[in-house]
Motif scaffolding. Structure first.
Motif, mmCIF file in Angstrom:
data_model
loop_
_atom_site.group_PDB
_atom_site.id
_atom_site.type_symbol
_atom_site.label_atom_id
_atom_site.label_comp_id
_atom_site.label_asym_id
_atom_site.label_seq_id
_atom_site.Cartn_x
_atom_site.Cartn_y
_atom_site.Cartn_z
ATOM 1 N N ILE A 155 -6.739 -1.839 2.056
ATOM 2 C CA ILE A 155 -7.470 -1.036 1.070
ATOM 3 C C ILE A 155 -6.925 0.378 1.009
ATOM 4 C CG2 ILE A 155 -9.589 -2.386 1.277
ATOM 5 C CD1 ILE A 155 -10.696 -0.201 3.088
ATOM 6 N N GLY A 156 -5.760 0.611 1.607
ATOM 7 C CA GLY A 156 -5.098 1.908 1.493
ATOM 8 C C GLY A 156 -5.545 2.926 2.516
ATOM 9 N N SER A 157 -6.158 2.516 3.627
ATOM 10 C CA SER A 157 -6.623 3.479 4.619
ATOM 11 C C SER A 157 -5.520 3.766 5.620
ATOM 12 C CB SER A 157 -7.864 2.935 5.343
ATOM 13 O OG SER A 157 -7.568 1.684 5.933
ATOM 14 N N PHE A 158 -4.759 4.816 5.369
ATOM 15 C CA PHE A 158 -3.691 5.211 6.273
ATOM 16 C C PHE A 158 -4.237 6.246 7.251
ATOM 17 C CE2 PHE A 158 -1.413 3.459 2.765
ATOM 18 C CZ PHE A 158 -0.208 3.004 3.272
ATOM 19 N N ASN A 159 -4.096 5.986 8.517
ATOM 20 C CA ASN A 159 -4.485 6.956 9.536
ATOM 21 C C ASN A 159 -3.683 6.688 10.798
ATOM 22 O OD1 ASN A 159 -6.017 4.941 11.175
ATOM 23 N ND2 ASN A 159 -7.350 4.936 9.360
ATOM 24 N N PRO A 215 0.832 -1.209 0.000
ATOM 25 C CA PRO A 215 0.000 0.000 0.000
ATOM 26 C C PRO A 215 0.865 1.258 0.000
ATOM 27 C CG PRO A 215 -0.767 -1.570 1.641
ATOM 28 C CD PRO A 215 0.566 -2.057 1.170
ATOM 29 N N ILE A 216 0.506 2.187 -0.852
ATOM 30 C CA ILE A 216 1.208 3.467 -0.953
ATOM 31 C C ILE A 216 0.176 4.572 -0.845
ATOM 32 C CG2 ILE A 216 2.740 4.902 -2.347
ATOM 33 C CD1 ILE A 216 3.685 2.414 -3.765
ATOM 34 N N SER A 217 0.380 5.475 0.084
ATOM 35 C CA SER A 217 -0.533 6.597 0.284
ATOM 36 C C SER A 217 0.075 7.861 -0.297
ATOM 37 C CB SER A 217 -0.808 6.804 1.776
ATOM 38 O OG SER A 217 -1.606 7.946 1.987
ATOM 39 N N GLY A 218 -0.764 8.667 -0.960
ATOM 40 C CA GLY A 218 -0.291 9.915 -1.542
ATOM 41 C C GLY A 218 -0.282 9.919 -3.048
ATOM 42 N N ILE A 219 -0.682 8.796 -3.671
ATOM 43 C CA ILE A 219 -0.733 8.735 -5.134
ATOM 44 C C ILE A 219 -2.145 8.350 -5.586
ATOM 45 C CG2 ILE A 219 1.701 8.202 -5.436
ATOM 46 C CD1 ILE A 219 0.990 5.289 -5.690
#
Length: 485
Positions: free
Chosen positions: A324-328, A136-140
């Motif tokens: 599912i890409g949920s970064f928090n 998972p990569i956040s920011g794209i």
């Protein structure tokens, strides 16, 4: 001259169309800097093999086995990735759209690297990836930007297996993992958080098929596992079409390949899956049924597929709640110390409301670039050139008559029917009085040999007089500067 005039005339509509078509609306990409976050498999405190890795906030000792509910949750996610079409079609992304990490070993044998050690990812197949679950990569994930590009660090297990003729020399204790594939427990322990001088390769024995006792008709694979550290260059033409574009060995200081970043027993003693042995033999047809006659792949193929299953389950353990890409703040812990140094023991702080530490993911950050589409006027070179040529020719053609009239003409321009108006009752032309009943066309035929001139019929006077007369001395040519009436 006629062809020239027609050509010039044709440039007029071409120039008119060019003026409308030379400019249109288009888009332009503006490059911007960005920061992305991505999950990295780290040395987990719950398997660190030390009582020091205890959450002082919640009071939980991480050195405890996984509970049944958690194992079921992890296995369900693992199975979803296993049966996904992206697993068997060689897709660069997994079922959730995360980028898969390439196996650099497969490219080191077939592709030439560049001067910086990069291998270009091309013509990827199922065997070219280290796992069927990506990172998972956040920011794209913003549709307002395109052409994302970044680099990430990754680590995965790499297996080296060889087939042996008999398993009698191994001691089995019926350990099961991923579809009742039996393993021996004659393996090295303490391959995590151990001093470097005490590290040794982890070895095990795989037996298939799993539903038969030990015997001569079984296949035995003696395998050694090691860790591979890579740097991956990610390219995203759009936010939903990311893929690994290049891969090379990590340039960060890395621990020995024998170092395991997770407790081995925790990884292999997960919930059984009947499809795992199917994937080991026929990964592209998990809906079929394998039998004793289903051929066992070559040892190299077994090593690749088995490492993919290991890495996939390891990935699930790291990214259970961010799949599912949920970064928090409750699912990620940002690790500012970007290093693979296994001696730097990683400590985390868990909030009291977070009951399950496996819901946390270790996160690193990376610099990235992205482009945004801005509407601009777009010039079309072909139409611009057509407009320039047409304008230059037409303007030049319009200036030429002005130049001729101003500097070259010696008298006024006239246009009339010479055979009638200019010759009837003209005192400067000696013509017979007959033929006055003829029309202009017939009269012109009779006068075809008559040469006339528009000139000065009073050349001797101070002011000349313009008229039409017979050429050859009766009418003088016009002179520039002389005045005429």
């Amino acid at each position: 001259m006629g062809l020239g005039l027609v050509t010039i005339w044709m440039l007029s509509p071409v120039g008119g169309q060019s003026s409308f078509r030379q400019i249109s609306f288009g888009s332009s990409g503006i490059l911007e800097d960005a920061v992305v976050s991505y999950v990295v498999p780290g040395p987990h405190p719950w398997t660190a093999g030390t009582k020091e890795a205890t959450n002082t906030t919640s009071g939980r000792d991480f050195d405890t086995p996984l509970n049944g509910n958690l194992e079921t949750s992890l296995t369900n996610i693992y199975m979803a990735g296993l049966i996904s079409p992206t697993t068997k079609d060689g897709s660069p992304r997994d079922a959730w759209g995360h980028v898969k990490v390439p196996r650099i070993e497969s490219y080191e044998k077939t592709v030439m690297n560049d001067h910086e050690g990069w291998y270009k990812i091309q013509n990827s197949t199922v065997e070219n990836f280290s796992s069927f679950i990506g990172i998972p990569i956040s920011g794209i994930d913003s549709p307002g930007f395109i052409d994302y590009a970044t680099r990430i660090e990754a680590v995965y297990f790499n297996l080296d297996c060889s087939e042996v003729s008999s398993g009698q020399q191994f001691l089995f204790n019926a350990s099961s993992w991923l579809g009742d594939l039996r393993w021996n427990e004659n393996m090295k322990e303490g391959a995590h958080w151990s001093p470097e001088e005490d590290l040794a390769p982890v070895t095990f024995v795989l037996v298939t098929p799993a539903d038969k006792p030990v015997g001569p008709d079984l296949s035995y694979f003696n395998c050694t596992i090691s860790s591979t550290y890579v740097e991956v260059e990610i390219a995203c033409p759009t936010y939903s079409t990311c893929f690994a574009d290049r891969v090379r060995r990590s340039r960060l200081p890395v621990p020995p390949a024998e170092y395991m970043r997770i407790d081995w027993e925790t990884l292999i003693k997960s919930n059984s899956s009947p499809l795992s042995e199917q994937y080991l033999k026929v990964p592209k047809d998990l809906s079929g049924t394998i039998t004793d006659e289903t051929p066992v792949p070559h040892a190299d193929t077994v090593a690749i597929r088995l490492s993919q299953m290991l890495n996939s389950y390891w990935a699930v353990m790291n990214i259970k709640n961010v799949i599912i890409g949920s970064f928090n703040v409750q699912t990620t812990v940002v690790d500012r110390n970007i290093t693979w140094d296994h001696q730097a023991k990683w400590q985390i702080e868990v909030k009291p409301e977070v009951l399950d530490v496996l819901s946390l993911a270790r996160v690193w950050t990376s610099k990235a670039t992205k482009s945004s589409n801005v509407e601009v006027f777009q010039a079309h070179v072909g139409w611009v050139l057509a407009l320039i040529v047409s304008s230059v020719v037409l303007i030049t053609a319009s200036v030429i008559p002005f130049f001729i009239r101003t500097y070259l003409l010696r008298g006024p321009e006239i246009l009339m029917n010479f055979s009638s108006l200019a010759t009837r009752d003209n005192p400067y032309l000696r013509l017979p009085a007959t033929g006055t009943y003829l029309d202009a066309a017939d009269r012109s035929r009779y006068l075809k040999d008559l040469r006339i001139r528009f000139g000065d019929v009073e050349e001797g006077d101070e002011t000349g007089r313009l008229a039409i007369g017979r050429a050859g001395g009766e009418v003088a040519s016009l002179r520039r500067g002389r005045q005429y009436a």
